[in-house]
Structures are given as structure tokens and as C-alpha cells.
Scaffold this motif. Sequence first.
Motif, PDB file in Angstrom:
ATOM      1  N   GLY A  19     -36.995 -22.417  42.647  1.00 20.60           N
ATOM      2  CA  GLY A  19     -37.500 -22.592  41.294  1.00 20.60           C
ATOM      3  C   GLY A  19     -36.432 -22.201  40.288  1.00 20.60           C
ATOM      4  O   GLY A  19     -35.241 -22.152  40.611  1.00 20.60           O
ATOM      5  N   PRO A  20     -36.878 -21.883  39.061  1.00 21.59           N
ATOM      6  CA  PRO A  20     -35.933 -21.529  38.007  1.00 21.59           C
ATOM      7  C   PRO A  20     -35.454 -20.077  38.078  1.00 21.59           C
ATOM      8  O   PRO A  20     -34.958 -19.535  37.097  1.00 21.59           O
ATOM      9  N   GLY A  21     -35.605 -19.437  39.199  1.00 18.28           N
ATOM     10  CA  GLY A  21     -35.230 -18.034  39.392  1.00 18.28           C
ATOM     11  C   GLY A  21     -36.492 -17.185  39.462  1.00 18.28           C
ATOM     12  O   GLY A  21     -37.458 -17.509  38.774  1.00 18.28           O
ATOM     13  N   PRO A  22     -36.523 -16.170  40.320  1.00 18.16           N
ATOM     14  CA  PRO A  22     -35.410 -15.686  41.131  1.00 18.16           C
ATOM     15  C   PRO A  22     -35.005 -16.675  42.222  1.00 18.16           C
ATOM     16  O   PRO A  22     -35.799 -17.522  42.617  1.00 18.16           O
ATOM     17  N   SER A  23     -33.751 -16.505  42.691  1.00 17.87           N
ATOM     18  CA  SER A  23     -33.252 -17.333  43.786  1.00 17.87           C
ATOM     19  C   SER A  23     -33.251 -16.490  45.063  1.00 17.87           C
ATOM     20  O   SER A  23     -33.531 -15.296  45.019  1.00 17.87           O
ATOM     21  N   SER A  24     -32.924 -17.164  46.193  1.00 14.72           N
ATOM     22  CA  SER A  24     -32.904 -16.435  47.465  1.00 14.72           C
ATOM     23  C   SER A  24     -31.752 -15.422  47.469  1.00 14.72           C
ATOM     24  O   SER A  24     -30.722 -15.647  46.854  1.00 14.72           O
ATOM     25  N   ILE A  25     -31.984 -14.336  48.176  1.00 16.97           N
ATOM     26  CA  ILE A  25     -31.030 -13.216  48.172  1.00 16.97           C
ATOM     27  C   ILE A  25     -30.249 -13.180  49.491  1.00 16.97           C
ATOM     28  O   ILE A  25     -30.838 -13.338  50.561  1.00 16.97           O
ATOM     29  N   HIS A  26     -28.958 -12.928  49.403  1.00 18.11           N
ATOM     30  CA  HIS A  26     -28.128 -12.799  50.608  1.00 18.11           C
ATOM     31  C   HIS A  26     -28.517 -11.497  51.326  1.00 18.11           C
ATOM     32  O   HIS A  26     -28.717 -10.468  50.671  1.00 18.11           O
ATOM     33  N   PRO A  27     -28.591 -11.527  52.683  1.00 12.09           N
ATOM     34  CA  PRO A  27     -28.998 -10.304  53.412  1.00 12.09           C
ATOM     35  C   PRO A  27     -28.149  -9.084  53.076  1.00 12.09           C
ATOM     36  O   PRO A  27     -28.662  -7.967  53.034  1.00 12.09           O
ATOM     37  N   SER A  28     -26.865  -9.276  52.802  1.00  9.12           N
ATOM     38  CA  SER A  28     -26.015  -8.102  52.527  1.00  9.12           C
ATOM     39  C   SER A  28     -26.373  -7.452  51.186  1.00  9.12           C
ATOM     40  O   SER A  28     -26.071  -6.271  50.965  1.00  9.12           O
ATOM     41  N   VAL A  29     -27.020  -8.217  50.298  1.00  8.04           N
ATOM     42  CA  VAL A  29     -27.460  -7.637  49.019  1.00  8.04           C
ATOM     43  C   VAL A  29     -28.680  -6.742  49.280  1.00  8.04           C
ATOM     44  O   VAL A  29     -28.774  -5.627  48.759  1.00  8.04           O
ATOM     45  N   TYR A  30     -29.581  -7.226  50.149  1.00  5.25           N
ATOM     46  CA  TYR A  30     -30.717  -6.360  50.531  1.00  5.25           C
ATOM     47  C   TYR A  30     -30.217  -5.103  51.225  1.00  5.25           C
ATOM     48  O   TYR A  30     -30.729  -4.006  51.010  1.00  5.25           O
ATOM     49  N   GLU A  31     -29.181  -5.273  52.059  1.00  2.53           N
ATOM     50  CA  GLU A  31     -28.652  -4.121  52.793  1.00  2.53           C
ATOM     51  C   GLU A  31     -28.108  -3.086  51.797  1.00  2.53           C
ATOM     52  O   GLU A  31     -28.375  -1.889  51.916  1.00  2.53           O
ATOM     53  N   ALA A  32     -27.370  -3.582  50.781  1.00  3.27           N
ATOM     54  CA  ALA A  32     -26.814  -2.659  49.774  1.00  3.27           C
ATOM     55  C   ALA A  32     -27.943  -1.917  49.053  1.00  3.27           C
ATOM     56  O   ALA A  32     -27.861  -0.709  48.818  1.00  3.27           O
ATOM     57  N   MET A  33     -29.015  -2.653  48.758  1.00  2.00           N
ATOM     58  CA  MET A  33     -30.142  -2.043  48.023  1.00  2.00           C
ATOM     59  C   MET A  33     -30.812  -0.916  48.776  1.00  2.00           C
ATOM     60  O   MET A  33     -31.390  -0.012  48.186  1.00  2.00           O
ATOM     61  N   SER A  34     -30.776  -1.030  50.104  1.00  4.39           N
ATOM     62  CA  SER A  34     -31.539  -0.046  50.887  1.00  4.39           C
ATOM     63  C   SER A  34     -30.697   1.169  51.267  1.00  4.39           C
ATOM     64  O   SER A  34     -31.129   2.015  52.041  1.00  4.39           O
ATOM     65  N   GLN A  35     -29.475   1.266  50.736  1.00  2.38           N
ATOM     66  CA  GLN A  35     -28.652   2.461  51.009  1.00  2.38           C
ATOM     67  C   GLN A  35     -29.212   3.661  50.234  1.00  2.38           C
ATOM     68  O   GLN A  35     -29.944   3.493  49.253  1.00  2.38           O
TER      69      GLN A  35
END
Length: 372
Positions: free
Chosen positions: A17-33
Motif C-alpha cells: 500500500g502507500p506505507g508502511p512497507s515491508s521491513i527487512h529482517p535485519s531491521v527487526y533484528e536491530a530493533m530487538s537489541q
Amino acid sequence: MSINKILNNIDEVLLMGPGPSSIHPSVYEAMSQSTLGHMDPYFIKIMDETKAYLQSILQTENHLTLPISGTGSAGMETCFVNLIEPDDPVLILINGVFGKRMEDLAGRLGASVDVLEFEWGTPVDVDRAQEQLKQREYKILAVVHAETSTGVRNPVPEIAELVRDKDTLYLVDTVTSLGGIEIATDTWGVDALYSGSQKCLSCPPGVAPATFSDKAGESIANRKNKVPNWYLDMNMLTSYWEGQSRVYHHTAPINMLYALNQALYLIMEEGLENVFHRHLENHKLLVTGLERMGIRMLVEPECRLPMLNSIHLPEGVDDAEGRRRLRQEFKIEIGAGLGPLAGKIWRIGLMGHTARPENVERILAALEEILP
Ligand SMILES: Cc1ncc(COP(=O)(O)O)c(C=O)c1O
């Protein structure tokens, strides 16, 4: 039930859609640090690195470059609230929802707002803007680069030429364009811009990159009145984002900034030109497939955005039911039309990590199924 259990039971949705877009797994990984303290020396290093990435991607040397805590609208609010004082003359070029939002915001701040409105689905007209600029000395000229409500790319570099030798500050919304098409902040002469994390940067929503030129910085420093919004006051925010000894302003959204840093790193690693090329190639693939099915695009080719593709609702397809089927049966989210285009168009996003050939093939195959 815990949120983790609830979410684990929901199939992954392809965000087209017009955003949000799909997230790269490494971005999720960074978030969960683990969360660091907001004054921790390692975190300060991460802030500095994030700022440097933003400067590269925005093609700017502006030292006033930082991610605002909040979504794209907070970025918009930051630019307007810092630059506008009551009765300041402001000209806004409008051809969609987000230009209208600028008008609303500038009006709330007591600016003396003039607008030029253009048909939704067409770009703003440079000649009309030039004529208007002869009528009055404006403090700010504002326009949306990528109008997400229609899929139109506005001629931001051409408009820049109209105010290059004037005192007027040029303010641009790059929420949807950043990370998908070129933004040459310094070369074009943009004085203030804001963006969002959840479009072509492919980071979850929550932080809004922004940058201010020296000219804009001087205007903020020389205000007659205090910035009326404490949270978004650039004078105070810079004491946290700049210099040897940082001064606490508000607790930064630490893990969101990890995510943004990683999302920007991915763009730098791929290379800006390659990222733009990938958006364009996937857009072409999509348009070819759509046209083969007889689906018509809303916007003329010369001003189409690669990352936001508006299509006329196909004959015989019910708007809400069609989107419901895409979501339920094919696990794909697309966007509906807004304002005058509600019920008339669909918006297909190819933003950031979503802009891949396998996703284009998936949406084309799904559309083929739901067309009568
Ligand atoms: C061009 C544009 N400007 C501003 C915004 C507002 O951003 P947010 O919804 O993240 O607050 C959006 C959101 O879609 C947008 O597309």
C-alpha cells in the motif's frame, strides 16, 4: 493472551500500500537489541552515524540533519513550527492530501497562507507558481515531492529555481520520495525537508528524518518569538544531537533509532543509484503487467512515482470487496483512493524492501484472480 501469541497467529501480510512497507529482517533484528541509555556513549555514536547516513542519502552537508521522534506528520510539524511566525506569508502548492495537510498546519500557526491548487493526479504547474511568486514576497514556499494520495511526482528541482535568488525558504515533503527517487537537497537548494521512516526506507513508522539549510537555521535562530512547540523546537533538539557535550532534551526512541540506522545502512550498502534503479525497474514491470490486463494508470508516465502506482479501479470490481479479497485470500495490502479519488482508484506501493520482482509477480497474479 499476550500480544506475541496474537501476532504469531496472524499470517504475514505483504505491504503493497502507500506505507508502511515491508521491513527487512535485519531491521527487526536491530530493533530487538537491548535498549541503551539515551546518553550512553555508544548510543551517541549511533546517533552520529545515523546523522551521517541521512546526510548522504539526502545529499546534504546540512549540520541540522536529524530524525525527529514521531511519524512523518511530526516531521511536517517540525519544519512548519520552527520556520513560521504569526502572519508570515506562506505559499503552498497543493495537488493532494498532503499538500492540504500543509495548508491546515500553516494556518494553525497563524501564517498568512496562500495556496495554488491543482487537479489531483496531475503535477503542480511551475508557471502558475512563478506568476504567484511575482504577486507577493513569501517567507516560505512549500510543496510535496511525492504526493502519496495520487502517485504524482512534483517538479521539485524546477520549482527550486523560482526561489533560488530570493529570501524565500523552500520547504519540501519527502515522506514518500526519500530512498526511492533522488533528493539532491543542497544542489536543488531545498531549505527544509522532512520525511518518514515507513515508506522507501522500509523501517517501521515512528521516526521522521529532517534537515535544515544554514539559511533556514538562521531564520530559526533569529525568530522574534519562541518556537511555540517545546517538543519539536530545533534550538533545543540540536543541543542533544550536536556537539561534544550533549544535553538531554527528551528520551530518544532508542530502538526505533537502531532500526532507522540499519535501514539506512542497507540503502548505503546497496548504493543509492542501485536503490533508485530497483524502484524504477519494478515499477516498469508492474505497469507492463497491469497494462497487459487492461488496467489503466491514473498518472501520466512523465510524472509517475515508481514507488506509488495509482490505478483506475478495474471495471466490475467492487473497491472494498476487491481489497478485502487481496488481504484475506492473497495476504496483500494495497491502498484505497482518498478524497475525490475515493472509490475510483487503488494505490499499489513498491516502496523500499517491497520493491522486488517476486512481489510484482505476486500482486499481478492476485489481481488476475480477482478481475471479473
Ligand atoms: C507525502 C506524505 N506526507 C506526510 C505524511 C504523513 O506521515 P505520517 O502518516 O507518517 O504521519 C504521509 C503519510 O502517508 C505522506 O505520504
